[in-house]
Design an enzyme around this catalytic site. Sequence first.
Site, PDB file in Angstrom:
ATOM      1  N   ARG A  18      41.275  45.109  35.181  1.00 43.49           N
ATOM      2  CA  ARG A  18      40.527  44.786  36.194  1.00 43.49           C
ATOM      3  C   ARG A  18      39.464  43.555  36.046  1.00 43.49           C
ATOM      4  NH1 ARG A  18      36.089  44.706  34.258  1.00 43.49           N
ATOM      5  NH2 ARG A  18      35.256  44.372  36.164  1.00 43.49           N
ATOM      6  N   GLY A  19      39.028  42.906  36.945  1.00 43.78           N
ATOM      7  CA  GLY A  19      38.390  41.669  37.044  1.00 43.78           C
ATOM      8  C   GLY A  19      39.151  40.632  37.095  1.00 43.78           C
ATOM      9  N   ALA A  20      38.749  39.556  38.101  1.00 46.42           N
ATOM     10  CA  ALA A  20      39.758  38.702  38.646  1.00 46.42           C
ATOM     11  C   ALA A  20      40.394  37.839  37.396  1.00 46.42           C
ATOM     12  CB  ALA A  20      39.012  37.579  39.576  1.00 46.42           C
ATOM     13  N   ARG A  76      47.001  44.192  43.905  1.00 46.24           N
ATOM     14  CA  ARG A  76      45.604  44.255  44.621  1.00 46.24           C
ATOM     15  C   ARG A  76      45.428  42.847  45.534  1.00 46.24           C
ATOM     16  NH1 ARG A  76      40.833  45.625  40.537  1.00 46.24           N
ATOM     17  NH2 ARG A  76      39.844  46.000  42.525  1.00 46.24           N
ATOM     18  N   GLN A 101      31.536  50.058  37.189  1.00 43.99           N
ATOM     19  CA  GLN A 101      31.728  49.059  35.887  1.00 43.99           C
ATOM     20  C   GLN A 101      30.545  48.311  35.320  1.00 43.99           C
ATOM     21  OE1 GLN A 101      32.844  49.369  39.229  1.00 43.99           O
ATOM     22  NE2 GLN A 101      34.921  48.438  39.298  1.00 43.99           N
ATOM     23  N   ASP A 133      35.876  37.448  42.763  1.00 43.39           N
ATOM     24  CA  ASP A 133      37.143  37.480  42.771  1.00 43.39           C
ATOM     25  C   ASP A 133      37.850  36.720  43.657  1.00 43.39           C
ATOM     26  OD1 ASP A 133      35.641  40.370  42.336  1.00 43.39           O
ATOM     27  OD2 ASP A 133      38.039  40.531  41.642  1.00 43.39           O
ATOM     28  N   ASN A 172      32.964  39.271  46.177  1.00 44.93           N
ATOM     29  CA  ASN A 172      32.740  39.983  44.681  1.00 44.93           C
ATOM     30  C   ASN A 172      32.391  41.245  44.998  1.00 44.93           C
ATOM     31  OD1 ASN A 172      32.429  39.808  41.815  1.00 44.93           O
ATOM     32  ND2 ASN A 172      30.189  40.261  42.053  1.00 44.93           N
ATOM     33  N   LYS A 173      32.296  42.358  43.989  1.00 48.58           N
ATOM     34  CA  LYS A 173      32.130  43.748  43.855  1.00 48.58           C
ATOM     35  C   LYS A 173      31.175  44.063  45.052  1.00 48.58           C
ATOM     36  CE  LYS A 173      34.091  45.874  42.283  1.00 48.58           C
ATOM     37  NZ  LYS A 173      35.341  46.630  42.936  1.00 48.58           N
TER      38      LYS A 173
HETATM   39  O1  MRU Z   1      37.359  45.966  41.263  1.00 53.02           O
HETATM   40  P1  MRU Z   1      37.091  45.079  39.702  1.00 53.02           P
HETATM   41  O2  MRU Z   1      36.377  45.899  38.617  1.00 53.02           O
HETATM   42  O3  MRU Z   1      38.398  44.343  39.596  1.00 53.02           O
HETATM   43  O4  MRU Z   1      36.144  44.025  40.291  1.00 53.02           O
HETATM   44  C1  MRU Z   1      35.620  42.950  39.546  1.00 53.02           C
HETATM   45  C2  MRU Z   1      34.454  42.311  40.063  1.00 53.02           C
HETATM   46  O5  MRU Z   1      34.080  42.486  41.147  1.00 53.02           O
HETATM   47  C3  MRU Z   1      34.272  41.075  39.123  1.00 53.02           C
HETATM   48  O6  MRU Z   1      32.938  40.752  39.322  1.00 53.02           O
HETATM   49  C4  MRU Z   1      34.878  39.834  39.323  1.00 53.02           C
HETATM   50  O7  MRU Z   1      36.172  40.228  39.298  1.00 53.02           O
HETATM   51  C5  MRU Z   1      34.516  38.827  38.529  1.00 53.02           C
HETATM   52  S1  MRU Z   1      35.040  39.137  37.056  1.00 53.02           S
HETATM   53  C6  MRU Z   1      34.844  37.997  35.858  1.00 53.02           C
END
Ligand code: MRU
Length: 370
Positions: free
Chosen positions: A53-55, A94, A207, A248, A258-259
């Site tokens: 996970r994470g962009a 996703r 997270q 993201d 973002n989250k």
């Molecule tokens: O749902 P996730 O855990 O994939 O969400 C991740 C985030 O929101 C991060 O802040 C974002 O991807 C930046 S990662 C460098």
Amino acid sequence: MKVDGKDMRPIWFDAETKTIKVIDQRFLPHKFVVAELKSVDDFIRAIKDMYVRGAPLIGAAGAFGVYTAVSQNRDKRCNNEYLIKECKRLKAARPTAVNLSWGVDKVLDHVLKSNSYDEKLAAALEKASFIVEKEAENCRQIGIHGYPLIEKISRQKNGRPVNILTHCNAGWLACIEYGTATAPVYTAFDRGIDIHVWVDETRPLNQGSRLTAWELGKYKIPHTIITDNAGGHIMQHGMVDMVIVGTDRTTRTGDVANKIGTYLKALAAKHNNIPFYVALPSTTFDWQIRDGLKEIPIEKRDPGEISHVQGLSPDKKLVNVLIPPEDSQCENYAFDVTPADLVTGFITERGICSASEKDILSLFPEKNPG
Ligand code: MRU
């Protein structure tokens, strides 16, 4: 990055098995599990269910997913139509992080230029590996460009600890190395700045408390986990010098997805005159869109992620427990959009800019159609 003295990345090509391996982040911090991804379905599951996970990491996974689509296709002589279909399935895993379709398309374009199975396979692996290395370097550069912001605050505070608040996990687990939001933190810590990180727990999947806290702890960076709702309070009391988050998908005009909960942090930061920075590699800009609220797809996830919480039982087993009444409804929005006017600036691999189209394009002039 090092975990207990061992070099670690969240995704890698295993030259022996010729498959992709990932840290299965669902079990951190209590269990360190490595998963092997051998088919496109494995990749889709790993992205959807958030082993990865994470962009930037989703982008890398998408890139390696194309390699796997090719490698699994020996009998079909690697028919292009089949590959394009598999890539469509990967991209749909996703919706919010733009890096996923970016990573898939970059490798697919490269592969489609080759003819034989062997050429396609080599092209896919070469391009996916290049993307992974480039993302690692992008994050290193983000650390270098973000460092002076922290160093300046440290000087203003005469060396007293710089308190940085972050949301979700935008660390190396979400990228390849260093992270985005955490890259300037690691650089500042390495250069001897006294630093402390407020880690939002980041409900519902935690997270922050599971992953960011684990990462920072392994690096011995002082940090404190707070509830997602505590940010406004500690900002009002002068306990936050700066906010740095990841993203993201960010529009060319500077709106930031973002989250979920990031927007509330940005509002509180603005009200308290606290700089709010977003750290991102250029692969997270969506150059096609201008209006984040209208155009960024916001993922809605399984309500079970809200109703149930995972943790370690006293006999050291990972368990899932139900919190609300069994029949109450939950709605699980995974991301929100912070409008550009709440963002102090972007920290990118090419430097820092304000959250305006003009300034963003001055760093990335090749994205300016004029
Ligand atoms: O749902 P996730 O855990 O994939 O969400 C991740 C985030 O929101 C991060 O802040 C974002 O991807 C930046 S990662 C460098």
